[in-house]
Design a protein around this motif. Sequence first.
Motif, PDB file in Angstrom:
ATOM      1  N   ALA A   1       0.836  -1.204   0.000  1.00 25.22           N
ATOM      2  CA  ALA A   1       0.000   0.000   0.000  1.00 25.22           C
ATOM      3  C   ALA A   1       0.875   1.260   0.000  1.00 25.22           C
ATOM      4  CB  ALA A   1      -0.912  -0.010   1.214  1.00 25.22           C
ATOM      5  N   PHE A   2       1.981   1.208   0.748  1.00 22.96           N
ATOM      6  CA  PHE A   2       2.893   2.351   0.796  1.00 22.96           C
ATOM      7  C   PHE A   2       3.492   2.649  -0.580  1.00 22.96           C
ATOM      8  CE2 PHE A   2       7.566   3.037   1.000  1.00 22.96           C
ATOM      9  CZ  PHE A   2       7.550   4.393   1.255  1.00 22.96           C
ATOM     10  N   LEU A   3       3.963   1.600  -1.269  1.00 23.49           N
ATOM     11  CA  LEU A   3       4.556   1.795  -2.596  1.00 23.49           C
ATOM     12  C   LEU A   3       3.536   2.339  -3.582  1.00 23.49           C
ATOM     13  CD1 LEU A   3       6.732  -1.456  -2.817  1.00 23.49           C
ATOM     14  CD2 LEU A   3       7.527   0.877  -2.425  1.00 23.49           C
ATOM     15  N   GLY A   4       2.315   1.800  -3.499  1.00 28.86           N
ATOM     16  CA  GLY A   4       1.274   2.261  -4.420  1.00 28.86           C
ATOM     17  C   GLY A   4       0.910   3.715  -4.193  1.00 28.86           C
ATOM     18  N   GLU A   5       0.718   4.094  -2.923  1.00 28.22           N
ATOM     19  CA  GLU A   5       0.359   5.475  -2.620  1.00 28.22           C
ATOM     20  C   GLU A   5       1.473   6.429  -3.020  1.00 28.22           C
ATOM     21  OE1 GLU A   5      -2.429   7.041  -1.382  1.00 28.22           O
ATOM     22  OE2 GLU A   5      -3.342   5.108  -1.878  1.00 28.22           O
ATOM     23  N   SER A   6       2.724   6.008  -2.801  1.00 29.63           N
ATOM     24  CA  SER A   6       3.864   6.842  -3.162  1.00 29.63           C
ATOM     25  C   SER A   6       3.912   7.079  -4.673  1.00 29.63           C
ATOM     26  CB  SER A   6       5.168   6.190  -2.710  1.00 29.63           C
ATOM     27  OG  SER A   6       5.184   6.049  -1.315  1.00 29.63           O
TER      28      SER A   6
ATOM     29  N   SER B   1      -7.214  10.333 -10.465  1.00 28.63           N
ATOM     30  CA  SER B   1      -7.966   9.997  -9.246  1.00 28.63           C
ATOM     31  C   SER B   1      -8.632   8.632  -9.369  1.00 28.63           C
ATOM     32  CB  SER B   1      -9.015  11.071  -8.959  1.00 28.63           C
ATOM     33  OG  SER B   1      -8.414  12.317  -8.721  1.00 28.63           O
ATOM     34  N   ARG B   2      -9.163   8.319 -10.552  1.00 26.78           N
ATOM     35  CA  ARG B   2      -9.829   7.035 -10.765  1.00 26.78           C
ATOM     36  C   ARG B   2      -8.838   5.883 -10.637  1.00 26.78           C
ATOM     37  NH1 ARG B   2     -11.366   7.816 -15.623  1.00 26.78           N
ATOM     38  NH2 ARG B   2     -13.356   8.789 -15.109  1.00 26.78           N
ATOM     39  N   ARG B   3      -7.656   6.045 -11.257  1.00 27.07           N
ATOM     40  CA  ARG B   3      -6.641   4.993 -11.164  1.00 27.07           C
ATOM     41  C   ARG B   3      -6.154   4.821  -9.735  1.00 27.07           C
ATOM     42  NH1 ARG B   3      -2.679   7.652 -15.120  1.00 27.07           N
ATOM     43  NH2 ARG B   3      -1.197   6.120 -14.279  1.00 27.07           N
ATOM     44  N   ARG B   4      -6.031   5.929  -9.024  1.00 25.47           N
ATOM     45  CA  ARG B   4      -5.581   5.859  -7.627  1.00 25.47           C
ATOM     46  C   ARG B   4      -6.624   5.158  -6.754  1.00 25.47           C
ATOM     47  NH1 ARG B   4      -2.616  10.873  -4.650  1.00 25.47           N
ATOM     48  NH2 ARG B   4      -1.818   9.725  -2.857  1.00 25.47           N
ATOM     49  N   LEU B   5      -7.890   5.424  -7.012  1.00 23.35           N
ATOM     50  CA  LEU B   5      -8.963   4.791  -6.242  1.00 23.35           C
ATOM     51  C   LEU B   5      -8.949   3.273  -6.408  1.00 23.35           C
ATOM     52  CD1 LEU B   5     -11.623   4.847  -4.591  1.00 23.35           C
ATOM     53  CD2 LEU B   5     -12.829   5.199  -6.774  1.00 23.35           C
ATOM     54  N   ILE B   6      -8.839   2.798  -7.654  1.00 25.48           N
ATOM     55  CA  ILE B   6      -8.883   1.357  -7.927  1.00 25.48           C
ATOM     56  C   ILE B   6      -7.672   0.646  -7.327  1.00 25.48           C
ATOM     57  CG2 ILE B   6      -8.832  -0.386  -9.763  1.00 25.48           C
ATOM     58  CD1 ILE B   6     -10.362   1.684 -11.520  1.00 25.48           C
ATOM     59  N   ALA B   7      -6.472   1.202  -7.616  1.00 22.42           N
ATOM     60  CA  ALA B   7      -5.255   0.562  -7.115  1.00 22.42           C
ATOM     61  C   ALA B   7      -5.172   0.652  -5.595  1.00 22.42           C
ATOM     62  CB  ALA B   7      -4.027   1.215  -7.754  1.00 22.42           C
ATOM     63  N   GLY B   8      -5.553   1.801  -5.040  1.00 19.36           N
ATOM     64  CA  GLY B   8      -5.476   1.981  -3.591  1.00 19.36           C
ATOM     65  C   GLY B   8      -6.405   1.051  -2.839  1.00 19.36           C
TER      66      GLY B   8
ATOM     67  N   MET C   1      -6.581  -3.718   0.842  1.00 21.48           N
ATOM     68  CA  MET C   1      -7.091  -5.030   1.235  1.00 21.48           C
ATOM     69  C   MET C   1      -5.942  -5.938   1.699  1.00 21.48           C
ATOM     70  SD  MET C   1      -9.857  -5.615  -1.808  1.00 21.48           S
ATOM     71  CE  MET C   1      -9.982  -7.368  -1.451  1.00 21.48           C
ATOM     72  N   ILE C   2      -4.776  -5.791   1.045  1.00 18.47           N
ATOM     73  CA  ILE C   2      -3.608  -6.591   1.435  1.00 18.47           C
ATOM     74  C   ILE C   2      -3.179  -6.235   2.857  1.00 18.47           C
ATOM     75  CG2 ILE C   2      -1.210  -7.115   0.901  1.00 18.47           C
ATOM     76  CD1 ILE C   2      -1.835  -6.558  -2.018  1.00 18.47           C
ATOM     77  N   GLY C   3      -3.165  -4.941   3.158  1.00 17.41           N
ATOM     78  CA  GLY C   3      -2.791  -4.495   4.499  1.00 17.41           C
ATOM     79  C   GLY C   3      -3.757  -4.994   5.550  1.00 17.41           C
ATOM     80  N   THR C   4      -5.059  -4.958   5.237  1.00 14.53           N
ATOM     81  CA  THR C   4      -6.068  -5.447   6.176  1.00 14.53           C
ATOM     82  C   THR C   4      -5.890  -6.941   6.433  1.00 14.53           C
ATOM     83  OG1 THR C   4      -7.606  -3.770   5.356  1.00 14.53           O
ATOM     84  CG2 THR C   4      -8.541  -5.577   6.636  1.00 14.53           C
ATOM     85  N   ALA C   5      -5.583  -7.687   5.376  1.00 18.04           N
ATOM     86  CA  ALA C   5      -5.370  -9.134   5.509  1.00 18.04           C
ATOM     87  C   ALA C   5      -4.168  -9.420   6.420  1.00 18.04           C
ATOM     88  CB  ALA C   5      -5.152  -9.757   4.133  1.00 18.04           C
ATOM     89  N   GLY C   6      -3.101  -8.650   6.296  1.00 22.94           N
ATOM     90  CA  GLY C   6      -1.926  -8.835   7.140  1.00 22.94           C
ATOM     91  C   GLY C   6      -2.254  -8.601   8.601  1.00 22.94           C
ATOM     92  N   TYR C   7      -3.064  -7.558   8.884  1.00 20.39           N
ATOM     93  CA  TYR C   7      -3.446  -7.274  10.271  1.00 20.39           C
ATOM     94  C   TYR C   7      -4.259  -8.420  10.862  1.00 20.39           C
ATOM     95  CZ  TYR C   7      -6.500  -5.627  13.965  1.00 20.39           C
ATOM     96  OH  TYR C   7      -7.227  -5.537  15.130  1.00 20.39           O
ATOM     97  N   TYR C   8      -5.257  -8.923  10.128  1.00 14.66           N
ATOM     98  CA  TYR C   8      -6.122  -9.968  10.670  1.00 14.66           C
ATOM     99  C   TYR C   8      -5.390 -11.308  10.808  1.00 14.66           C
ATOM    100  CZ  TYR C   8     -10.355  -7.301  11.187  1.00 14.66           C
ATOM    101  OH  TYR C   8     -11.285  -6.402  11.635  1.00 14.66           O
ATOM    102  N   ALA C   9      -4.413 -11.542   9.966  1.00 12.76           N
ATOM    103  CA  ALA C   9      -3.605 -12.758  10.122  1.00 12.76           C
ATOM    104  C   ALA C   9      -2.856 -12.720  11.459  1.00 12.76           C
ATOM    105  CB  ALA C   9      -2.628 -12.885   8.962  1.00 12.76           C
ATOM    106  N   ALA C  10      -2.294 -11.554  11.785  1.00 15.59           N
ATOM    107  CA  ALA C  10      -1.606 -11.404  13.067  1.00 15.59           C
ATOM    108  C   ALA C  10      -2.589 -11.514  14.235  1.00 15.59           C
ATOM    109  CB  ALA C  10      -0.887 -10.052  13.102  1.00 15.59           C
ATOM    110  N   TYR C  11      -3.762 -10.935  14.043  1.00 11.57           N
ATOM    111  CA  TYR C  11      -4.800 -10.965  15.085  1.00 11.57           C
ATOM    112  C   TYR C  11      -5.226 -12.399  15.394  1.00 11.57           C
ATOM    113  CZ  TYR C  11      -9.080  -9.501  17.503  1.00 11.57           C
ATOM    114  OH  TYR C  11     -10.071  -9.312  18.425  1.00 11.57           O
ATOM    115  N   VAL C  12      -5.419 -13.189  14.350  1.00  8.79           N
ATOM    116  CA  VAL C  12      -5.826 -14.599  14.519  1.00  8.79           C
ATOM    117  C   VAL C  12      -4.727 -15.374  15.262  1.00  8.79           C
ATOM    118  CG1 VAL C  12      -6.228 -16.756  13.262  1.00  8.79           C
ATOM    119  CG2 VAL C  12      -7.394 -14.652  12.552  1.00  8.79           C
ATOM    120  N   TYR C  13      -3.484 -15.099  14.924  1.00  9.07           N
ATOM    121  CA  TYR C  13      -2.368 -15.802  15.559  1.00  9.07           C
ATOM    122  C   TYR C  13      -2.342 -15.534  17.078  1.00  9.07           C
ATOM    123  CZ  TYR C  13       2.466 -16.999  16.733  1.00  9.07           C
ATOM    124  OH  TYR C  13       3.599 -17.529  17.329  1.00  9.07           O
TER     125      TYR C  13
END
Length: 606
Positions: A191-196, A260-267, A272-284
Amino acid sequence: MAEAPSFWEGWGERLAALRNVPPVLRIVWQSGPLVVFLGLVLRLVTSLVPLAALWITKLIIDNIVHIVTSHQPVQPVLWWLVGAEFGVAILGSFLSRTIDYLDSLLADKYSRHISIRVMKHAADLDLTTYEDPVFYDRLERARVQATDRLGMIQSIGRLVQQVITSASLSISILLFSPWLLLLLVAGILPAFLGESHFAFLGYAKNFRQTPVRRELDYLRVLGGSREAAKEVKLFGLKDFLVGRFTRLSDDIYRENVDLSRRRLIAGSFLSMIGTAGYYAAYVYVIWRTITGSLTIGTLTFLTGAIVQASGNLQQVFSSLSSIADQALFLTDLLAFFDMQATIRSKRNALPAPRPIVRGFEFRNVSFHYPGASRLVINGLDLHLCAGERVALIGENGEGKTTLVKLMTRLYDPTDGLVLLDGVDLREYDLEDLYREIGVIFQDFMRYEMTARENIAVGRIDEIANLPLLKTAAYKSLAQQVIERLPRDYEQMLGRRFETGVDLSGGEWQKIALARAYLRDAQVLILDEPTAALDARSEYEVFQRFAELTMGKTAVFISHRFSTVRMADRIIVLHDGRIAEDGNHDKLLNLGGRYAGMFEMQAANYR
C-alpha cells in the motif's frame, strides 16, 4: 501534455528530491528555533504515551482476572493502576493540544519568514530574469511552494513521533513473536509503494499543468477586471474568453479525474492486502491465548499494539512518502533561492561620484535581451555630459528605454562599456549609484497605497517628512490632484482596497513624477513623462522640468516634439545606433529623420 514518468523513474526522482529536505529544515529552524525545539521535545514524550497506556491496561486486566479467578479481595494497586491510566490519558490529551498550538505558531512564523525571503530574493534578481517566461513558471511555483509546504513540515514532525511510537510498539510485539511484526510489515508495504507512486504522478501532473494554470489565472483576470471590461464588452470577447477558459480547464479536469480514478482502484486493492496482514496477526494472537500461551492481559496488550503499530507503520510509510513527494515540489523553491543576480556590487565597490563631473559615456555598447539574437543597442558610442538635458527620440523598439536601463545599470551591456566619470558602472556600489538617479518609466507603478506612500516610494526613508513630500507634489502638479481627495495625503489610491479612490491616467502620472522630484538626485530620467497629460498640464510640467533640472543631468524620452525641443541636445536612435545628434534647430536644418518626424507631427496641428 508531457508523458508521465515510469514507476522506477518516479522513485529515483523522489529519492533524489529528499536532498531538498535539509535546506528546508534549516529555513524552518531559522523561522522559529524555540518553537521547533519545544515541538520536538513534546513529540518525543507523546510518542511513548500509547505504549505506556497499553502496558497499564495489560496490568489492570491481568490484575482483575487474578482477583476473579482466585476470589481475592481488590488490592489498592488496582486503583493506583487505574489512576495511572487516567493520568496518562490526560497527559496525552494535553500534549496533543500543546503540539497543535506550537504547530499553528510555527505555521505563522514559517509563512512569514519564507514569504519575506521570497520577496527579498525576487527583488535582488536581475531585471533580465523577468524577461524569461520559464522564470515566471518557476517564480509562480516558488511562491506557491513557499507557503504550501507547511504540510511537509508538519509531516516531518509527525514522522518523528510516529517512528518512535512504531519502534516502541514493534519492539514489544517482536519480544512476543517476530512473525507478528513480519506479517504487519508485509501487509503495509504494498500500500505504501502504491500510494507513493500515485503521489508522484500527482506532482508530475501539477508540474506539467503550471503554464496552463497561469493562463487560466490570466483569463480569469481578463474576464473580471475593470481594466479589461470596456474592451470585453465592446469587442464581444465574452464567448471567446469563456470558451478558451472552458477548454483549458476541461483538459485539466479530465487529467485530474483520470489520475484519481486509477488511484482509487489501485489503492482499494492494496489496502485489502494491508487489512489481511493485520487480521492474520490478530488470529495468531487469539490462537496463542486459547492454547494458554498468553494471558488475557497480554492478549489485550498485543491486539492493541498490533492495531496501533499497524496504523503507525502505515502512517510512517505515508509520511515518508508524503515528505518525499512534497520535497519534489520544493525543487523550484530551492532552485529559485539558488538563482543569483549577476548585476550586483563588487566587494569594496566605489561610492557614486558626488558631484558628477564628466557624465556618462557609452563605448561601443551592444545589447540584446536573453533568448533573443536581435541587437537592441548596436555598437553605440555616446557621451552625455554632466548637467546636460538630453532628449532621446525614435520609433518604438529603437532602444531608447533600453539605453536608459543600461545607463542606470538595470542591465549590463552584452558588449562594450558604460562609464560614469570615466569609471565602469560595474565598479560602483549599486545602491549608492541608485541614490543619485531618479527615474520614472513609461510603465510606472500605480501603488495601491496612500497618496503619501505613493510619492514616498521615490525616497522611502523620507516617508514621514510630509513637507518634503508636499514640495515634490507641488513640483509635479500632483498637489492639485491630492487636494481634491477626501483624505488628502492619507487617501488610499486605487480600487483594490475599501475606501480607495482611483485616478485618471494623467493624475497617476503626476503622482509618479512627484517621486522623481522627491529623489532630488544628480541624474533625472523621465521616460514618456507626459504621455497621459493634457496639453496645458504637459506645458506646465515641462516649464517646471526646465527649472528643476538646472545643474542636473537630465534625460527624457518623448514622442511629443513640443517638449523635445526644450532639450539642450536631441539624440535620434535608429536600429540601436545614433542616427542624428544636435539641438532642435540643427536637426531641422539637417532635413533628416528628425525633421521628417517633426513635420509629420506638426501637420496634425495645421
